[in-house]
Design an enzyme around this catalytic site. Structure first.
Site, short mmCIF file in Angstrom:
data_model
loop_
_atom_site.label_atom_id
_atom_site.label_comp_id
_atom_site.label_asym_id
_atom_site.label_seq_id
_atom_site.Cartn_x
_atom_site.Cartn_y
_atom_site.Cartn_z
N SER A 1 30.15 32.68 40.08
CA SER A 1 29.26 32.98 38.95
C SER A 1 29.92 33.82 37.86
O SER A 1 29.68 33.61 36.68
CB SER A 1 28.00 33.71 39.44
OG SER A 1 27.26 32.89 40.32
N TYR A 2 30.74 34.78 38.28
CA TYR A 2 31.37 35.68 37.32
C TYR A 2 32.86 35.85 37.60
O TYR A 2 33.30 35.71 38.74
CB TYR A 2 30.70 37.07 37.34
CG TYR A 2 29.31 37.07 36.76
CD1 TYR A 2 29.09 37.22 35.39
CD2 TYR A 2 28.20 36.90 37.59
CE1 TYR A 2 27.82 37.21 34.86
CE2 TYR A 2 26.91 36.87 37.06
CZ TYR A 2 26.73 37.03 35.70
OH TYR A 2 25.46 37.01 35.18
N THR A 3 33.58 36.15 36.54
CA THR A 3 35.00 36.48 36.64
C THR A 3 35.20 37.92 36.19
O THR A 3 34.69 38.32 35.14
CB THR A 3 35.85 35.53 35.78
OG1 THR A 3 35.74 34.20 36.30
CG2 THR A 3 37.31 35.95 35.77
N ASP B 1 39.82 38.25 39.41
CA ASP B 1 38.96 37.82 40.52
C ASP B 1 37.98 36.79 39.98
O ASP B 1 37.00 37.15 39.32
CB ASP B 1 38.23 39.02 41.12
CG ASP B 1 37.25 38.62 42.22
OD1 ASP B 1 37.42 37.51 42.79
OD2 ASP B 1 36.33 39.41 42.51
N ILE B 2 38.24 35.52 40.25
CA ILE B 2 37.39 34.43 39.75
C ILE B 2 36.36 34.09 40.81
O ILE B 2 36.69 33.54 41.86
CB ILE B 2 38.22 33.18 39.40
CG1 ILE B 2 39.36 33.53 38.44
CG2 ILE B 2 37.33 32.09 38.80
CD1 ILE B 2 40.36 32.39 38.24
N ASP C 1 39.46 34.11 48.82
CA ASP C 1 40.41 35.13 48.37
C ASP C 1 39.75 36.49 48.21
O ASP C 1 40.35 37.53 48.53
CB ASP C 1 41.03 34.73 47.02
CG ASP C 1 41.96 33.54 47.12
OD1 ASP C 1 42.29 33.12 48.25
OD2 ASP C 1 42.37 33.02 46.06
N ASP C 2 38.52 36.50 47.69
CA ASP C 2 37.83 37.77 47.45
C ASP C 2 37.57 38.53 48.75
O ASP C 2 37.71 39.76 48.80
CB ASP C 2 36.53 37.54 46.69
CG ASP C 2 35.61 36.51 47.36
OD1 ASP C 2 36.06 35.75 48.24
OD2 ASP C 2 34.43 36.46 46.98
N THR D 1 2.45 42.46 43.10
CA THR D 1 3.43 41.41 43.37
C THR D 1 4.82 41.77 42.86
O THR D 1 5.83 41.57 43.56
CB THR D 1 2.98 40.08 42.72
OG1 THR D 1 1.71 39.71 43.25
CG2 THR D 1 3.98 38.97 43.03
#
Length: 255
Positions: free
Chosen positions: A16-18, A12-13, A110-111, A185
């Site tokens: 930000s992350y694969t 799953d590409i 695709d995801d 904060t």
């Protein structure tokens, strides 16, 4: 070689992350999984080193899902070289267990298609929510995709805020905090993250429920930011590997 059991390699590409995981053909739990930042300039040598951990398994199947199209050829060549198999890619002719109109079939990532596939394996009326670089949700009614919602991810928004606010630049934000009310904060920002996650899920579910009052509507939550979801008004399942499982199901539906 680990054993004679057949495995499927699922990739799953994301932007930000694969994430890469392997499953036994007949099981739904990942046997091994790796996660690393997506590099648009990656090459076969680099990928081969990352995926070398999977060489001990009898990998006979593979599917690659990607929202970064330019990386597909590199993954194809790497997987073919390492495991002597050609990975399956999602296309406009791919079959699903759910109905999807022509326009979203061309445009939906695709995801999210994989998330839809996993959702309908749980229930024909289902929403899926992924908390990652983007917050994305899908709604399926009677095994048909009704629509989706996508917003900027929490991490992206938080990083931009810290860049602009000089007093926050040296502060450590705990994204795992479950506090609803901040007293300064930093804790107020932590509260905001918590409330945004839970609020998005709560609102999307309620809108889907209004559209489908008489159904047993299920909710699946996934993604790297899917923690500390505080909702008491409806039941939900958190499955970090829902998208990988969806890809696996798509593969075997088409092969």
């Amino acid at each position: 070689m680990k054993n004679n059991q057949e495995y499927i390699l699922v990739v799953d590409i994301g932007n930000s992350y694969t994430k890469i995981g392997i499953f036994e053909k007949e099981k739904e739990n990942t046997t091994s999984i790796i996660l690393f930042p997506t590099d648009s300039e990656t090459n076969i040598a680099t990928l081969s080193k990352k995926m070398n951990v999977f060489k001990k398994y009898n990998i006979k199947h593979s599917i690659v899902g990607s929202v970064v199209p330019k990386l597909k050829p590199t993954y194809f060549k790497t997987i073919k070289k390492m495991f002597n198999i050609e990975p399956y890619y999602i296309s406009e002719t791919t079959k699903y267990s759910f109905l999807i109109d022509e326009s979203p079939n061309k445009e939906l990532g695709d995801d999210l298609k994989a998330l839809c596939e996993y959702c309908v394996s749980v229930n024909k009326n289902c929403i899926g929510i992924s908390f990652g670089t983007a917050i994305a949700s899908v709604y399926l009614k009677n095994n048909s995709l009704v629509g989706a919602s996508i917003a900027a991810g929490l991490g992206f928004g938080l990083n931009k805020l810290i860049e602009k606010a000089s007093l926050l630049k040296k502060s450590k934000i705990d994204k795992f905090s479950s506090d609803f009310f901040g007293t300064n904060t930093i804790s107020a920002l932590e509260s905001g993250i918590n409330n945004l996650r839970s609020g998005f899920a709560y609102n999307f579910y309620n809108q889907a429920k209004k559209d489908n009052l008489n159904s047993d509507l299920k909710c699946i939550i996934t993604g790297g930011e899917s923690y500390n979801i505080n909702i008491s008004s409806f039941e939900y399942e958190i499955n970090k590997e829902a998208i990988l499982l969806g890809f696996k199901k798509i593969y075997f539906l088409n092969n």
